[in-house]
Write a protein that holds these residues in place. Sequence first.
Motif, mmCIF file in Angstrom:
data_model
loop_
_atom_site.group_PDB
_atom_site.id
_atom_site.type_symbol
_atom_site.label_atom_id
_atom_site.label_comp_id
_atom_site.label_asym_id
_atom_site.label_seq_id
_atom_site.Cartn_x
_atom_site.Cartn_y
_atom_site.Cartn_z
ATOM 1 N N ASP A 163 0.857 -1.174 0.000
ATOM 2 C CA ASP A 163 0.000 0.000 0.000
ATOM 3 C C ASP A 163 0.897 1.229 0.000
ATOM 4 O O ASP A 163 1.907 1.273 0.706
ATOM 5 C CB ASP A 163 -0.895 0.026 1.240
ATOM 6 C CG ASP A 163 -1.959 -1.049 1.209
ATOM 7 O OD1 ASP A 163 -2.311 -1.514 0.115
ATOM 8 O OD2 ASP A 163 -2.445 -1.430 2.295
ATOM 9 N N VAL A 164 0.523 2.227 -0.792
ATOM 10 C CA VAL A 164 1.308 3.451 -0.867
ATOM 11 C C VAL A 164 0.402 4.666 -0.698
ATOM 12 O O VAL A 164 -0.797 4.599 -0.945
ATOM 13 C CB VAL A 164 2.086 3.562 -2.208
ATOM 14 C CG1 VAL A 164 3.131 2.462 -2.318
ATOM 15 C CG2 VAL A 164 1.147 3.551 -3.397
ATOM 16 N N PHE A 165 1.000 5.762 -0.241
ATOM 17 C CA PHE A 165 0.286 7.031 -0.181
ATOM 18 C C PHE A 165 1.259 8.143 -0.529
ATOM 19 O O PHE A 165 2.474 8.016 -0.373
ATOM 20 C CB PHE A 165 -0.343 7.263 1.204
ATOM 21 C CG PHE A 165 0.614 7.825 2.209
ATOM 22 C CD1 PHE A 165 0.660 9.191 2.454
ATOM 23 C CD2 PHE A 165 1.488 7.000 2.893
ATOM 24 C CE1 PHE A 165 1.554 9.715 3.376
ATOM 25 C CE2 PHE A 165 2.385 7.511 3.814
ATOM 26 C CZ PHE A 165 2.420 8.881 4.056
ATOM 27 N N LEU A 166 0.708 9.249 -1.018
ATOM 28 C CA LEU A 166 1.485 10.434 -1.353
ATOM 29 C C LEU A 166 0.641 11.637 -0.973
ATOM 30 O O LEU A 166 -0.573 11.619 -1.177
ATOM 31 C CB LEU A 166 1.788 10.501 -2.851
ATOM 32 C CG LEU A 166 2.434 9.279 -3.500
ATOM 33 C CD1 LEU A 166 1.391 8.394 -4.120
ATOM 34 C CD2 LEU A 166 3.416 9.728 -4.551
ATOM 35 N N GLN A 167 1.268 12.669 -0.450
ATOM 36 C CA GLN A 167 0.517 13.875 -0.094
ATOM 37 C C GLN A 167 1.085 15.081 -0.808
ATOM 38 O O GLN A 167 2.304 15.268 -0.857
ATOM 39 C CB GLN A 167 0.488 14.068 1.412
ATOM 40 C CG GLN A 167 -0.340 12.964 2.036
ATOM 41 C CD GLN A 167 -0.597 13.150 3.490
ATOM 42 O OE1 GLN A 167 0.303 13.476 4.232
ATOM 43 N NE2 GLN A 167 -1.837 12.941 3.889
ATOM 44 N N PHE A 168 0.179 15.876 -1.366
ATOM 45 C CA PHE A 168 0.520 17.037 -2.164
ATOM 46 C C PHE A 168 -0.226 18.254 -1.631
ATOM 47 O O PHE A 168 -1.290 18.114 -1.036
ATOM 48 C CB PHE A 168 0.083 16.832 -3.624
ATOM 49 C CG PHE A 168 0.677 15.639 -4.296
ATOM 50 C CD1 PHE A 168 1.869 15.741 -5.001
ATOM 51 C CD2 PHE A 168 0.038 14.403 -4.249
ATOM 52 C CE1 PHE A 168 2.412 14.635 -5.635
ATOM 53 C CE2 PHE A 168 0.578 13.290 -4.879
ATOM 54 C CZ PHE A 168 1.774 13.409 -5.576
ATOM 55 N N PRO A 169 0.268 19.455 -1.914
ATOM 56 C CA PRO A 169 -0.540 20.641 -1.629
ATOM 57 C C PRO A 169 -1.809 20.549 -2.474
ATOM 58 O O PRO A 169 -1.796 20.000 -3.574
ATOM 59 C CB PRO A 169 0.337 21.807 -2.104
ATOM 60 C CG PRO A 169 1.717 21.250 -2.185
ATOM 61 C CD PRO A 169 1.575 19.798 -2.483
ATOM 62 N N SER A 170 -2.886 21.091 -1.981
ATOM 63 C CA SER A 170 -4.159 21.000 -2.686
ATOM 64 C C SER A 170 -4.269 22.045 -3.798
ATOM 65 O O SER A 170 -4.029 23.224 -3.567
ATOM 66 C CB SER A 170 -5.311 21.191 -1.703
ATOM 67 O OG SER A 170 -6.544 21.101 -2.389
ATOM 68 N N PRO A 171 -4.650 21.600 -4.994
ATOM 69 C CA PRO A 171 -4.983 22.570 -6.045
ATOM 70 C C PRO A 171 -6.235 23.346 -5.631
ATOM 71 O O PRO A 171 -6.902 22.976 -4.654
ATOM 72 C CB PRO A 171 -5.262 21.693 -7.266
ATOM 73 C CG PRO A 171 -4.657 20.370 -6.955
ATOM 74 C CD PRO A 171 -4.720 20.233 -5.475
ATOM 75 N N PRO A 172 -6.614 24.389 -6.357
ATOM 76 C CA PRO A 172 -7.831 25.133 -6.025
ATOM 77 C C PRO A 172 -9.052 24.214 -5.932
ATOM 78 O O PRO A 172 -9.102 23.168 -6.583
ATOM 79 C CB PRO A 172 -7.977 26.112 -7.193
ATOM 80 C CG PRO A 172 -6.596 26.259 -7.739
ATOM 81 C CD PRO A 172 -5.922 24.940 -7.523
ATOM 82 N N ALA A 173 -10.019 24.622 -5.124
ATOM 83 C CA ALA A 173 -11.195 23.790 -4.857
ATOM 84 C C ALA A 173 -11.966 23.424 -6.114
ATOM 85 O O ALA A 173 -12.590 22.358 -6.181
ATOM 86 C CB ALA A 173 -12.117 24.498 -3.863
ATOM 87 N N ASP A 174 -11.931 24.267 -7.143
ATOM 88 C CA ASP A 174 -12.687 23.958 -8.355
ATOM 89 C C ASP A 174 -11.929 23.037 -9.312
ATOM 90 O O ASP A 174 -12.444 22.642 -10.352
ATOM 91 C CB ASP A 174 -13.126 25.236 -9.076
ATOM 92 C CG ASP A 174 -11.953 26.080 -9.548
ATOM 93 O OD1 ASP A 174 -10.825 25.875 -9.054
ATOM 94 O OD2 ASP A 174 -12.173 26.953 -10.405
#
Length: 194
Positions: A163-174
């Motif tokens: 199992d893998v996960f990656l976390q990124f800054p969130s793009p704009p909500a739209d």
Amino acid sequence: MSMRFTAEARRGMVTLAVVAGLALGSTACGSGGGDDDKKSNNSASASQSSGSAPSAQEGQSDSPLAEIKGPSGLLLQITSAVRDSGGFVTVNGALKNDGSEVAVIPVELSGNETEIMNNGRSLGGATLVDSKTKKRYYVLRDTEGRPLTTTGFSTLKAGESIDVFLQFPSPPADTTDVSFQLPLFPSAVVKISG
């Protein structure tokens, strides 16, 4: 040593790491950092996700959002991409050796930034690309420069999956559709939920 974290505990640690990183002035998009001389063989606590069940957590256990084939029989299945209230997107999935021999995880998957490479093998080279705003989002890091993604794996036996996960800054909500890119793999469009 294998540690198990619930999704809630992992989110709490990541949120703390992101807040601490922002407080210390580190860049959220992972481009920079400046502490290239720091070396650490420890993986980020949040990155030890071998015991989590991301697909069950997100309710997407039937079919993956994307399935991409890489070198040496490696197959990456992306099961979810969820926007969290902390201002980041968590991508969950599984990396599998679909081949008949042991697959050595290519170092290129870690990316080419010294700070991330100093923390061992990871998926730190991955990015999300928002074609609408023409922005690229890099894997987040904690205050020690460790990528907030699964780390510490160098080989997969034939048929083995992690199992893998990656976390990124969130793009704009739209923004809901982004291109997931990982070195040596073709890119894939994934839909962000949440």
